[in-house]
Motif scaffolding. Structure first.
Motif, short mmCIF file in Angstrom:
data_model
loop_
_atom_site.label_atom_id
_atom_site.label_comp_id
_atom_site.label_asym_id
_atom_site.label_seq_id
_atom_site.Cartn_x
_atom_site.Cartn_y
_atom_site.Cartn_z
N LEU A 187 0.82 -1.20 0.00
CA LEU A 187 0.00 0.00 0.00
C LEU A 187 0.87 1.26 0.00
O LEU A 187 0.55 2.24 -0.68
CB LEU A 187 -0.93 -0.01 1.21
N SER A 188 1.99 1.21 0.71
CA SER A 188 2.86 2.39 0.76
C SER A 188 3.46 2.70 -0.62
O SER A 188 3.65 3.87 -0.95
CB SER A 188 3.98 2.20 1.79
N ILE A 189 3.71 1.69 -1.42
CA ILE A 189 4.21 1.92 -2.78
C ILE A 189 3.17 2.65 -3.61
O ILE A 189 3.47 3.62 -4.31
CB ILE A 189 4.61 0.58 -3.44
N THR A 190 1.93 2.21 -3.51
CA THR A 190 0.84 2.86 -4.24
C THR A 190 0.65 4.29 -3.76
O THR A 190 0.50 5.21 -4.57
CB THR A 190 -0.47 2.06 -4.06
N VAL A 191 0.65 4.48 -2.47
CA VAL A 191 0.45 5.81 -1.89
C VAL A 191 1.58 6.75 -2.29
O VAL A 191 1.36 7.94 -2.56
CB VAL A 191 0.30 5.71 -0.36
#
Length: 71
Positions: free
Chosen positions: A45-49
């Motif tokens: 999720l942090s990569i997407t964010v």
């Protein structure tokens, strides 16, 4: 309420004192799977964010990852 990291630490402390029962081993395995799944989910999720450039959300995810790591 205990965090998943605290539950794992508690089970490992017990393991150092005595052998875990089969139920306790099952619990430890479940806690470890939950910890790994949560870590994986937060990292993905942090990569997407990061791509969305939502820095406040990214900081929140990083804080949660730090907590998960025991920090």
């Amino acid at each position: 309420m205990m965090t998943i990291t605290a539950k794992i630490a508690m089970m490992i402390e017990i393991w150092h004192i005595r052998q875990l029962t089969s139920t306790e081993m099952d619990d430890l395995a479940r806690y470890m799977r939950e910890w790994l799944w949560t870590r994986h989910k937060l990292r993905e999720l942090s990569i997407t964010v990061q791509r969305l450039k939502d820095w406040d959300w990214l900081h929140e995810l990083c804080r949660r990852l730090d907590e998960l790591a025991g920090g």
